[in-house]
Enzyme design. Structure first.
Site, mmCIF file in Angstrom:
data_model
loop_
_atom_site.group_PDB
_atom_site.id
_atom_site.type_symbol
_atom_site.label_atom_id
_atom_site.label_comp_id
_atom_site.label_asym_id
_atom_site.label_seq_id
_atom_site.Cartn_x
_atom_site.Cartn_y
_atom_site.Cartn_z
ATOM 1 C CE LYS A 79 3.830 2.118 8.275
ATOM 2 N NZ LYS A 79 5.021 1.800 7.493
ATOM 3 C CD GLN A 82 8.370 3.284 6.974
ATOM 4 O OE1 GLN A 82 7.554 2.849 7.791
ATOM 5 N NE2 GLN A 82 8.037 3.573 5.729
ATOM 6 C CG ASP A 138 5.433 -4.109 5.786
ATOM 7 O OD1 ASP A 138 4.291 -3.606 5.775
ATOM 8 O OD2 ASP A 138 6.479 -3.447 5.959
#
Ligand code: NDP
Length: 280
Positions: free
Chosen positions: A53, A97, A120
């Site tokens: 990422k 994460q 997200d």
């Protein structure tokens, strides 16, 4: 013979577009779109995802921050990190994460993120907006599937769409997006009766189950578009999707390979969500 939907090529094209939009943003504002990724503990797979990422951010010209916290981090410490990032003008997207160590409640942690920075799209405010329309962000994997379909010229309106899997991050938002695109959507799961018969109705079949060779040729209508979200590690170390590719590819009209289909799109959609957050 199906047309192969090349997720790597589509993703690369989208990253060029994102870099161009990013350059315009930088020229206009004098700042870069910024993404912060928080990782707790040292799960090797999570570390690889976070590194990818960060690299992707650098490639398209974003500012990025990686915040690595020890495995024993408690809720209060994580909250203070997230609150600092919520208030930081350099940061437009915040991602925690997953999975988190067991002492940290994932649902509660997601609630700590400012929904405007929740790239997200896991915060209930963003989940709700996907249901009701007028959303800013959509979870990255189903958003990536929609982009693959769009850029491959697949019509969704009026067609039978079957989604196998009902998770919050893939199956459910996938179904909502197909519905929004005027598909007629059926969602299947482990309690679905006669799954093969339901799948055979699909003009567009999306599998997000997590079992290799789960979708066999007898479950696919000739000419169907088959999208394989599954990522499974085989005993020989190779990656496989949910779809028995060799058997299904000859009867499908379009199909995504694994690797190289849906997978490359997920980080690209994260970049797009971060840029959108900055532009907003
Ligand atoms: P989950 O384990 O959360 O969900 C799996 C779903 O499959 C569940 O809804 C489950 O049903 C359903 N299922 C399991 N067994 C059967 C069965 N025998 N018949 C019908 N349905 C079944 O997984 P995720 O949604 O998180 O991920 C799915 C796959 O996609 C995984 O392989 C994952 O690695 C991959 N993935 C890929 C990404 C990418 O970037 N390409 C991103 C995210 C995930 P029930 O609800 O009844 O248990």
């Amino acid at each position: 013979m199906a047309k192969i939907i090349d997720g790597k090529a589509i993703s690369a094209q989208m990253r060029v577009e994102i870099s161009e939009r990013c350059a315009e943003y930088v020229a206009r504002t004098g700042t870069k779109p910024g993404l912060a990724v928080i990782i707790v503990g040292d799960d090797p797979a999570s570390k690889v995802y976070v590194r990818n990422k960060k690299l992707a951010c650098e490639q398209v010209g974003f500012y990025s921050e990686e915040i690595a916290l020890p495995a024993e981090t408690d809720m209060d410490s994580l909250r203070s990190v997230i609150e600092r990032l919520n208030a930081d003008d350099k940061i437009h997207g915040i991602l925690v994460q997953l999975p988190l160590p067991p002492q940290l409640d994932e649902g509660e942690v997601i609630m700590m993120i400012d929904p405007r920075k929740d790239v997200d799209a896991f915060h209930p405010a963003n989940v709700g907006r996907v249901m009701s329309g007028g959303y800013t962000f959509v979870p990255c994997t189903p958003a990536g599937v929609m982009e693959l379909l769009k850029r491959s010229g697949v019509d969704i309106a009026g067609r039978e769409c079957v989604v196998v899997g009902r998770s919050n991050i893939v199956g459910k938002p996938m179904a909502m997006l197909l519905l929004e695109a005027n598909g007629t959507v059926t969602v299947c799961h482990s309690r679905t009766r006669d799954l093969a018969e339901v799948c055979r109705r699909a003009d567009i079949l999306v599998s997000a189950v997590g079992k290799p060779h789960f979708i066999t040729a007898d479950m696919v209508k000739p000419g169907a578009v088959v999208i394989d979200v599954g990522i499974n590690r085989l005993p020989n170390g190779k990656l496989a999707g949910d779809v028995d590719f060799d058997a299904v590819e000859p009867i499908a009209s379009y199909i995504t390979p694994v690797p190289g289909g849906v997978g490359p799109m997920t980080i690209t959609m994260l970049l797009r969500n971060t840029l959108t957050a900055a532009e907003n």
